[in-house]
Design a protein around this motif. Sequence first.
Motif, short mmCIF file in Angstrom:
data_model
loop_
_atom_site.label_atom_id
_atom_site.label_comp_id
_atom_site.label_asym_id
_atom_site.label_seq_id
_atom_site.Cartn_x
_atom_site.Cartn_y
_atom_site.Cartn_z
N ASP A 104 -9.60 -60.60 50.75
CA ASP A 104 -10.43 -61.62 50.11
C ASP A 104 -11.62 -62.02 50.97
N GLU A 105 -11.42 -61.99 52.28
CA GLU A 105 -12.51 -62.43 53.15
C GLU A 105 -13.66 -61.43 53.14
N TYR A 106 -13.35 -60.17 53.24
CA TYR A 106 -14.39 -59.17 53.13
C TYR A 106 -14.99 -59.18 51.73
N ALA A 107 -14.17 -59.48 50.74
CA ALA A 107 -14.66 -59.53 49.37
C ALA A 107 -15.70 -60.65 49.22
N MET A 108 -15.39 -61.79 49.82
CA MET A 108 -16.33 -62.90 49.75
C MET A 108 -17.65 -62.52 50.41
N LEU A 109 -17.54 -61.93 51.56
CA LEU A 109 -18.74 -61.49 52.29
C LEU A 109 -19.58 -60.53 51.45
N LEU A 110 -18.91 -59.54 50.91
CA LEU A 110 -19.65 -58.51 50.17
C LEU A 110 -20.15 -59.03 48.83
N MET A 111 -19.35 -59.82 48.19
CA MET A 111 -19.76 -60.33 46.88
C MET A 111 -21.01 -61.18 47.02
N ARG A 112 -21.05 -61.98 48.05
CA ARG A 112 -22.24 -62.80 48.29
C ARG A 112 -23.45 -61.90 48.50
N ALA A 113 -23.28 -60.86 49.29
CA ALA A 113 -24.41 -59.98 49.58
C ALA A 113 -24.87 -59.26 48.31
N LEU A 114 -23.92 -58.84 47.49
CA LEU A 114 -24.27 -58.18 46.24
C LEU A 114 -25.02 -59.13 45.32
N GLN A 115 -24.53 -60.35 45.23
CA GLN A 115 -25.19 -61.33 44.37
C GLN A 115 -26.59 -61.64 44.88
N ASP A 116 -26.71 -61.76 46.19
CA ASP A 116 -28.04 -62.02 46.76
C ASP A 116 -28.99 -60.86 46.46
N GLU A 117 -28.42 -59.70 46.28
CA GLU A 117 -29.22 -58.51 45.98
C GLU A 117 -29.56 -58.44 44.49
N GLY A 118 -29.06 -59.39 43.73
CA GLY A 118 -29.39 -59.43 42.30
C GLY A 118 -28.38 -58.71 41.42
N LEU A 119 -27.31 -58.24 42.00
CA LEU A 119 -26.29 -57.57 41.19
C LEU A 119 -25.37 -58.60 40.56
N ARG A 120 -24.96 -58.32 39.34
CA ARG A 120 -24.08 -59.26 38.66
C ARG A 120 -22.63 -58.80 38.80
N ALA A 163 -7.92 -58.87 48.27
CA ALA A 163 -6.48 -58.77 48.45
C ALA A 163 -6.03 -59.91 49.36
N ASP A 164 -4.78 -60.27 49.23
CA ASP A 164 -4.09 -61.29 50.02
C ASP A 164 -3.96 -62.61 49.26
N ASP A 165 -4.74 -62.74 48.17
CA ASP A 165 -4.61 -63.93 47.35
C ASP A 165 -4.76 -65.21 48.16
N LEU A 166 -5.83 -65.28 48.90
CA LEU A 166 -6.10 -66.50 49.65
C LEU A 166 -6.73 -67.55 48.75
N MET A 167 -6.68 -68.77 49.21
CA MET A 167 -7.29 -69.87 48.47
C MET A 167 -8.76 -69.59 48.17
N LEU A 168 -9.45 -69.00 49.11
CA LEU A 168 -10.89 -68.88 48.92
C LEU A 168 -11.25 -68.04 47.70
N GLY A 169 -10.39 -67.11 47.34
CA GLY A 169 -10.67 -66.30 46.17
C GLY A 169 -10.71 -67.12 44.90
N ARG A 170 -9.89 -68.16 44.85
CA ARG A 170 -9.87 -69.02 43.68
C ARG A 170 -11.11 -69.91 43.63
N LEU A 171 -11.71 -70.12 44.79
CA LEU A 171 -12.84 -71.04 44.86
C LEU A 171 -14.17 -70.34 44.63
N LEU A 172 -14.17 -69.04 44.69
CA LEU A 172 -15.42 -68.31 44.47
C LEU A 172 -15.78 -68.33 42.99
N ARG A 173 -17.08 -68.09 42.72
CA ARG A 173 -17.54 -67.93 41.35
C ARG A 173 -18.31 -66.64 41.28
#
Lengths: 321, 321
Positions: A238-254, A264-274
């Motif tokens: 999930d942590e790498y996912a948050m990092l990468l998802m942010r970068a992808l979004q900043d790049e204009g990808l939906r 993976a790991d089902d951390l709290m932060l995954g539920r808090l992302l949009r």
Amino acid sequence: MARLAGVSRATVSYVLNNTSAVRISEPTRRRVHEAARELGYVPHAAARSLRAGHSRMVLMPAPAVPVGPLYSRFLSELQSALGRLDYTVVQYGTVGRQGDEAARAWAELRPVAVLVPGTGIGPQGVAVLKRAGARAVVTLGPERVEGAHALLMDHEAVGHCVGAHLHARGRRRVGVVVPEEEGLEAFSRPRLAGVRQALRGTDASVTELPLAYTEQAAAELAARWAGSGLDAVFAYNDEYAMLLMRALQDEGLRVPEDVAVVGADDLMLGRLLRPRLTTVHIELPSGRELAELVDQAVRDPGAEPEVRKVLGAALVRRESS
Amino acid sequence: MARLAGVSRATVSYVLNNTSAVRISEPTRRRVHEAARELGYVPHAAARSLRAGHSRMVLMPAPAVPVGPLYSRFLSELQSALGRLDYTVVQYGTVGRQGDEAARAWAELRPVAVLVPGTGIGPQGVAVLKRAGARAVVTLGPERVEGAHALLMDHEAVGHCVGAHLHARGRRRVGVVVPEEEGLEAFSRPRLAGVRQALRGTDASVTELPLAYTEQAAAELAARWAGSGLDAVFAYNDEYAMLLMRALQDEGLRVPEDVAVVGADDLMLGRLLRPRLTTVHIELPSGRELAELVDQAVRDPGAEPEVRKVLGAALVRRESS
DNA sequence: TTGAAAGCGTTACCAC
DNA sequence: GTGGTAACGCTTTCAA
């Protein structure tokens, strides 16, 4: 020692251990206790276990790299569970030592049981420990080791359920993040392999994406994304996912329209992302369960080494895929 | 033991310890080494330290609660640094024991040094450990303990710089999140106190906000927000900040216009949030530095206990405040 | 160069 | 009831 209570060492031992086989007069007991308190006497664990020929110490190598919340929760749970069974859990900092050398260092402490996460030990190491009196050696890792009990943590299953999920969602060009940080290969390799296995024989392709845990590395990867044609990514956790998802979004990808992201790991932060992060919930064995396995093994060291699958992986679909 | 190399125990000891004071013939050395390998001989640490009267063991109580990435990084750094100085770091799982009882349990192992985070020990405990041969006791916590070296971690400073920052930004009604999770009071209390101190004598008010680390608790808190009149919140750390910020945003509040949110610990996730999270960067002592302090203290146990401030707190302003 | 012996703090086992 | 004694495995001192 406290012979200055005016009694013999044996008497002291009896009093302090509450030995019921012999009766000690009340005044004597009192004098002993008093002297012990006054002197700040504490028994000498080394002497005791030397004399006894065994200890109740369960040894675990201390993880060299910072380890996630999932695993540290598991660890402290395990510690209290073993504590309740009257074992003493000791995490031993094995600095640079490798393989059998590490096993020898552990053996010097003559633990009654050894818990080894990952691939930190081989059959020879197990043999060394057993000769040194360890009544149980338990590995927590991807595969069993000759002579040791094994708690199999099948991280391939994590990758596999992600691969299957992405394929079912119609994704065909799947990237898999492989962290560049040291010490994570033990998890990242099997996770990648699991994705590969899930997509083998389909029309989907798998691309390995090395990624350091920095914003810059993520931005660079995201910048190359358009040209890569990837329509999904399994971001290791999930942590790498948050990092990468942010970068992808900043790049204009939906997300998930242009690219699906799964952690993976089902951390709290995954539920808090949009969008909320699709992830893999990982079920580790309860500390209590493992503590009981250790206790069993200690009580009956002759028993056939037990091999148990303990990693439950279940995909949690949210909004990012 | 390996007298079946045909030599005496003393000779074995010489060979395996590479004792330079005596010369052992090459053939003998070889035979000893061979026999040792064949038998899988490993020295008995307890016997050794019993005889020697001391060990190179540095004891730390294993944290009972899962601990953040900041602290676990510090821990592993410390471990390797001490390892390089030829100490053996052992994390000892002290289950339910409190205060002096815990100290006694540690003393049984006769460590050469003890590192105690938090408020896990008092002057009496220190005395027990010293009587048991510990040449150094080092506390990492909010205040010094009589007789022990102290690495002062002034978490009030964290709260203080947040309080000052928020006031400078024109915020006057400041909420401070206090986690309901166990084991965090040691940090949350001083952080709250620091905010209070920074705002004392100003026209700003401080409100304590108990919060469990769940989405529901955060949502409930956010739902009450409008009525509370709070225009800023110090969320204990970045993780609680992320949780609460999401809940506030879901409630329709704008960050930072309606409410400023500040975290702490300067984790990666703060940089990935939108708005980017204002936080407090915390500088822990390097493991190397602490290892050297321990080594110093062990070498010169008579020295005056050293008291050192080691927690640097610096506000990192981003977009959320 | 090697071997024998003492002793570290405990506890189990016997005499007292 | 109590106290002496031996033994756990190792290192070190001293004698051969």
